[in-house]
Motif scaffolding. Sequence first.
Motif, PDB file in Angstrom:
ATOM      1  N   ARG A  89       7.457   5.990   1.168  1.00 52.11           N
ATOM      2  CA  ARG A  89       6.081   6.184   1.607  1.00 52.11           C
ATOM      3  C   ARG A  89       5.936   7.532   2.311  1.00 52.11           C
ATOM      4  NH1 ARG A  89       1.890   5.914   5.167  1.00 52.11           N
ATOM      5  NH2 ARG A  89       0.068   4.861   4.320  1.00 52.11           N
ATOM      6  N   GLU A  90       6.858   7.851   3.204  1.00 56.47           N
ATOM      7  CA  GLU A  90       6.776   9.140   3.895  1.00 56.47           C
ATOM      8  C   GLU A  90       6.841  10.291   2.891  1.00 56.47           C
ATOM      9  OE1 GLU A  90       9.107  11.955   7.111  1.00 56.47           O
ATOM     10  OE2 GLU A  90       9.650   9.832   6.988  1.00 56.47           O
ATOM     11  N   TRP A  92       5.950  10.281  -0.349  1.00 59.60           N
ATOM     12  CA  TRP A  92       4.716  10.388  -1.123  1.00 59.60           C
ATOM     13  C   TRP A  92       3.542  10.829  -0.262  1.00 59.60           C
ATOM     14  CZ3 TRP A  92       4.428  11.436  -5.860  1.00 59.60           C
ATOM     15  CH2 TRP A  92       5.401  10.988  -6.745  1.00 59.60           C
ATOM     16  N   LEU A  93       3.501  10.392   0.986  1.00 58.25           N
ATOM     17  CA  LEU A  93       2.413  10.799   1.876  1.00 58.25           C
ATOM     18  C   LEU A  93       2.468  12.303   2.144  1.00 58.25           C
ATOM     19  CD1 LEU A  93       0.052  10.161   3.750  1.00 58.25           C
ATOM     20  CD2 LEU A  93       1.724   9.630   5.531  1.00 58.25           C
ATOM     21  N   LEU A 124       0.753   7.225  -3.983  1.00 61.17           N
ATOM     22  CA  LEU A 124       0.833   6.646  -2.638  1.00 61.17           C
ATOM     23  C   LEU A 124      -0.038   5.397  -2.539  1.00 61.17           C
ATOM     24  CD1 LEU A 124       1.955   6.840   0.276  1.00 61.17           C
ATOM     25  CD2 LEU A 124      -0.260   7.827   0.853  1.00 61.17           C
ATOM     26  N   LEU A 127       1.759   2.567  -4.140  1.00 64.71           N
ATOM     27  CA  LEU A 127       2.854   2.136  -3.273  1.00 64.71           C
ATOM     28  C   LEU A 127       2.327   1.294  -2.118  1.00 64.71           C
ATOM     29  CD1 LEU A 127       5.964   2.566  -2.687  1.00 64.71           C
ATOM     30  CD2 LEU A 127       5.200   4.366  -1.132  1.00 64.71           C
ATOM     31  N   ASP A 128       1.256   1.756  -1.461  1.00 62.70           N
ATOM     32  CA  ASP A 128       0.675   1.024  -0.343  1.00 62.70           C
ATOM     33  C   ASP A 128       0.096  -0.313  -0.788  1.00 62.70           C
ATOM     34  OD1 ASP A 128       1.376   3.098   1.310  1.00 62.70           O
ATOM     35  OD2 ASP A 128      -0.678   3.758   1.730  1.00 62.70           O
ATOM     36  N   GLY A 137      -1.302   2.230   6.799  1.00 60.96           N
ATOM     37  CA  GLY A 137       0.074   1.803   6.972  1.00 60.96           C
ATOM     38  C   GLY A 137       0.528   1.872   8.405  1.00 60.96           C
ATOM     39  N   GLU A 161      -4.772   8.733   5.744  1.00 59.63           N
ATOM     40  CA  GLU A 161      -3.428   8.263   6.054  1.00 59.63           C
ATOM     41  C   GLU A 161      -2.565   9.353   6.677  1.00 59.63           C
ATOM     42  OE1 GLU A 161      -2.264   4.928   5.742  1.00 59.63           O
ATOM     43  OE2 GLU A 161      -4.446   4.832   5.695  1.00 59.63           O
TER      44      GLU A 161
END
Length: 170
Positions: A89-90, A92-93, A124, A127-128, A137, A161
């Motif tokens: 996640r980090e 992709w963010l 992202l 994924l979320d 998130g 985000e």
Amino acid sequence: MFEIRIICETSDRESVVSGLRSQFNIGRVRSSLSLTSGGQRLYITADLPAANPFPTPEQAYADAPGVGYELEVTREILTDTPLSPGLNREYWLRRAAALDRMALGLAPGHDATPEAALDAAINLMDLDSTAGLGPSGYANGPYHPDHPESTRNPRGYIRQEFAIWHKNNQ
């Protein structure tokens, strides 16, 4: 605010409601049998969506590290660490935010197409959504990945985000 009345076949109810939800902020859907068609009458209270509910790029990236630094961090994540869900996640963010800034022309010396920024944003959001993350998130962002505003504007979702994540990780 306004009310919408629709008469449709029972089998079309979910697609009709889904289509309305993608265009308007709708409330509870009330229904009854249609006496004339044998289908359903749907009554829905709706509002037009806000013009832009997400932070502007200037707000989201005001005190963010430079794009070059963000790209280096994402390279390190890929090469040094197995991608667990949190790191994924980090990655992709940060990547989506960097591509968004590049596509907007906010990163001198770095270029990206709007399509590349959109693809990263959608990755992202997927994924979320798969992780079942509610509103944001990390904090209380108003729009979760499956919200109609987010699906209409994936790059706006990234800005929301990133702003929340960056504030919590400074």
